[in-house]
Design a protein around this motif. Structure first.
Motif, PDB file in Angstrom:
ATOM      1  N   TRP A 120       0.849  -1.180   0.000  1.00 58.58           N
ATOM      2  CA  TRP A 120       0.000   0.000   0.000  1.00 58.58           C
ATOM      3  C   TRP A 120       0.887   1.233   0.000  1.00 58.58           C
ATOM      4  CZ3 TRP A 120      -1.146  -4.537   2.147  1.00 58.58           C
ATOM      5  CH2 TRP A 120      -2.431  -5.048   1.972  1.00 58.58           C
ATOM      6  N   GLY A 121       0.458   2.247  -0.697  1.00 54.29           N
ATOM      7  CA  GLY A 121       1.117   3.543  -0.686  1.00 54.29           C
ATOM      8  C   GLY A 121       0.086   4.604  -0.340  1.00 54.29           C
ATOM      9  N   ILE A 122       0.418   5.439   0.617  1.00 56.67           N
ATOM     10  CA  ILE A 122      -0.522   6.469   1.059  1.00 56.67           C
ATOM     11  C   ILE A 122       0.167   7.828   0.970  1.00 56.67           C
ATOM     12  CG2 ILE A 122      -1.958   7.312   2.952  1.00 56.67           C
ATOM     13  CD1 ILE A 122      -2.089   4.375   3.922  1.00 56.67           C
ATOM     14  N   SER A 123      -0.496   8.747   0.274  1.00 63.87           N
ATOM     15  CA  SER A 123       0.028  10.092   0.082  1.00 63.87           C
ATOM     16  C   SER A 123      -1.073  11.092   0.394  1.00 63.87           C
ATOM     17  CB  SER A 123       0.491  10.244  -1.377  1.00 63.87           C
ATOM     18  OG  SER A 123       1.012  11.509  -1.609  1.00 63.87           O
ATOM     19  N   THR A 124      -0.704  12.199   0.989  1.00 64.35           N
ATOM     20  CA  THR A 124      -1.673  13.215   1.392  1.00 64.35           C
ATOM     21  C   THR A 124      -1.563  14.436   0.489  1.00 64.35           C
ATOM     22  OG1 THR A 124      -1.567  12.481   3.683  1.00 64.35           O
ATOM     23  CG2 THR A 124      -2.346  14.714   3.309  1.00 64.35           C
ATOM     24  N   GLY A 125      -2.695  14.921   0.031  1.00 59.27           N
ATOM     25  CA  GLY A 125      -2.716  16.121  -0.791  1.00 59.27           C
ATOM     26  C   GLY A 125      -3.958  16.170  -1.647  1.00 59.27           C
ATOM     27  N   GLY A 170      -4.210  13.001 -10.221  1.00 61.06           N
ATOM     28  CA  GLY A 170      -3.413  14.051  -9.616  1.00 61.06           C
ATOM     29  C   GLY A 170      -2.057  13.536  -9.173  1.00 61.06           C
ATOM     30  N   ASP A 171      -1.190  14.465  -8.858  1.00 64.09           N
ATOM     31  CA  ASP A 171       0.174  14.126  -8.462  1.00 64.09           C
ATOM     32  C   ASP A 171       0.205  13.238  -7.222  1.00 64.09           C
ATOM     33  OD1 ASP A 171       3.099  14.476  -8.720  1.00 64.09           O
ATOM     34  OD2 ASP A 171       2.874  15.539  -6.807  1.00 64.09           O
ATOM     35  N   LYS A 172      -0.630  13.530  -6.240  1.00 60.62           N
ATOM     36  CA  LYS A 172      -0.618  12.756  -4.999  1.00 60.62           C
ATOM     37  C   LYS A 172      -1.143  11.336  -5.200  1.00 60.62           C
ATOM     38  CE  LYS A 172       1.248  15.896  -2.541  1.00 60.62           C
ATOM     39  NZ  LYS A 172       2.563  15.726  -1.948  1.00 60.62           N
ATOM     40  N   VAL A 173      -2.084  11.171  -6.122  1.00 59.14           N
ATOM     41  CA  VAL A 173      -2.581   9.832  -6.457  1.00 59.14           C
ATOM     42  C   VAL A 173      -1.457   9.032  -7.123  1.00 59.14           C
ATOM     43  CG1 VAL A 173      -4.263   8.534  -7.828  1.00 59.14           C
ATOM     44  CG2 VAL A 173      -4.947  10.655  -6.686  1.00 59.14           C
ATOM     45  N   ASN A 174      -0.764   9.659  -8.056  1.00 63.35           N
ATOM     46  CA  ASN A 174       0.362   9.020  -8.725  1.00 63.35           C
ATOM     47  C   ASN A 174       1.465   8.667  -7.730  1.00 63.35           C
ATOM     48  OD1 ASN A 174       1.821   8.140 -11.105  1.00 63.35           O
ATOM     49  ND2 ASN A 174       3.119   9.931 -10.784  1.00 63.35           N
ATOM     50  N   ILE A 228      11.720   7.930  -6.603  1.00 65.37           N
ATOM     51  CA  ILE A 228      10.371   7.588  -7.027  1.00 65.37           C
ATOM     52  C   ILE A 228      10.287   7.830  -8.525  1.00 65.37           C
ATOM     53  CG2 ILE A 228       7.901   8.034  -6.687  1.00 65.37           C
ATOM     54  CD1 ILE A 228       9.279   7.143  -4.093  1.00 65.37           C
ATOM     55  N   HIS A 229       9.916   6.817  -9.269  1.00 70.27           N
ATOM     56  CA  HIS A 229       9.810   6.926 -10.728  1.00 70.27           C
ATOM     57  C   HIS A 229       8.900   8.097 -11.111  1.00 70.27           C
ATOM     58  CE1 HIS A 229       9.788   5.642 -14.883  1.00 70.27           C
ATOM     59  NE2 HIS A 229       8.471   5.764 -14.886  1.00 70.27           N
ATOM     60  N   GLY A 230       9.400   8.954 -11.990  1.00 66.79           N
ATOM     61  CA  GLY A 230       8.622  10.093 -12.444  1.00 66.79           C
ATOM     62  C   GLY A 230       8.845  11.368 -11.637  1.00 66.79           C
ATOM     63  N   TYR A 231       9.675  11.292 -10.592  1.00 69.70           N
ATOM     64  CA  TYR A 231       9.956  12.455  -9.747  1.00 69.70           C
ATOM     65  C   TYR A 231      11.454  12.730  -9.787  1.00 69.70           C
ATOM     66  CZ  TYR A 231       5.213  11.936  -8.147  1.00 69.70           C
ATOM     67  OH  TYR A 231       3.846  11.856  -8.115  1.00 69.70           O
ATOM     68  N   SER A 232      11.819  14.005  -9.884  1.00 71.56           N
ATOM     69  CA  SER A 232      13.229  14.350 -10.050  1.00 71.56           C
ATOM     70  C   SER A 232      14.018  14.297  -8.747  1.00 71.56           C
ATOM     71  CB  SER A 232      13.360  15.738 -10.688  1.00 71.56           C
ATOM     72  OG  SER A 232      12.683  16.708  -9.909  1.00 71.56           O
ATOM     73  N   ASN A 233      13.378  14.581  -7.634  1.00 73.53           N
ATOM     74  CA  ASN A 233      14.073  14.562  -6.349  1.00 73.53           C
ATOM     75  C   ASN A 233      13.785  13.273  -5.604  1.00 73.53           C
ATOM     76  OD1 ASN A 233      15.004  17.227  -6.716  1.00 73.53           O
ATOM     77  ND2 ASN A 233      13.090  18.042  -5.907  1.00 73.53           N
ATOM     78  N   GLN A 234      14.728  12.884  -4.746  1.00 76.74           N
ATOM     79  CA  GLN A 234      14.452  11.756  -3.871  1.00 76.74           C
ATOM     80  C   GLN A 234      13.460  12.212  -2.806  1.00 76.74           C
ATOM     81  OE1 GLN A 234      18.301  10.276  -2.512  1.00 76.74           O
ATOM     82  NE2 GLN A 234      17.949   8.524  -3.853  1.00 76.74           N
ATOM     83  N   GLU A 235      12.641  11.304  -2.360  1.00 77.05           N
ATOM     84  CA  GLU A 235      11.597  11.613  -1.382  1.00 77.05           C
ATOM     85  C   GLU A 235      11.816  10.781  -0.123  1.00 77.05           C
ATOM     86  OE1 GLU A 235       9.271  13.907  -1.838  1.00 77.05           O
ATOM     87  OE2 GLU A 235       9.713  14.315  -3.949  1.00 77.05           O
ATOM     88  N   LEU A 236      11.506  11.373   1.022  1.00 74.14           N
ATOM     89  CA  LEU A 236      11.586  10.670   2.292  1.00 74.14           C
ATOM     90  C   LEU A 236      10.375   9.754   2.416  1.00 74.14           C
ATOM     91  CD1 LEU A 236      13.460  10.509   4.705  1.00 74.14           C
ATOM     92  CD2 LEU A 236      12.207  12.382   5.744  1.00 74.14           C
TER      93      LEU A 236
END
Length: 123
Positions: free
Chosen positions: A35-40, A58-62, A103-111
């Motif tokens: 599961w992946g959970i993102s807020t926004g 949307g970006d947060k869904v992706n 994260i695939h599709g994102y330029s910066n690494q994410e925590l």
């Protein structure tokens, strides 16, 4: 918090289902789900002719989708959270910081964070 609770309850149900699986050749004894959970913000769109033709966009869904792809693969955890979600639930659930991830599709690494297994017993 509701998304975290839903993921935990689904994980509990999966574990119960695993116990009911027959022990036979070719039948997996452990189901690997993530599961992946993102807020926004996101957008809900009706795209077809019947009521169930609904999509979240949307970006947060992706981002949540990309996190779910890392669960039980790049990270040995079932439920992964973005930093914003972790900040919102950290006082309620046991969470663990896993570190930076590409994260695939994102330029910066994410925590990335994970819901700890002991949280499954509390919900």
């Amino acid at each position: 918090m509701l998304a975290c609770q839903a993921a935990i309850k689904q994980m509990q149900e999966i574990k119960q289902l695993e116990n009911k699986l027959p022990e036979a050749d070719g039948v997996p004894q452990k189901l690997q789900l993530g599961w992946g959970i993102s807020t926004g913000q996101s957008i809900m769109s009706h795209y077809g002719s019947i009521t169930s033709d609904i999509a979240l966009m949307g970006d947060k869904v992706n981002f949540a989708f990309r996190l779910s792809g890392l669960a039980n693969k790049d990270f040995p955890k079932d439920i992964l959270l973005c930093a914003d979600t972790a900040r919102l639930v950290k006082d309620i659930l046991s969470i663990e910081e896993l570190g930076l991830a590409t994260i695939h599709g994102y330029s910066n690494q994410e925590l990335v964070y994970a819901v700890e297994k002991d949280a499954y017993m509390k919900v």
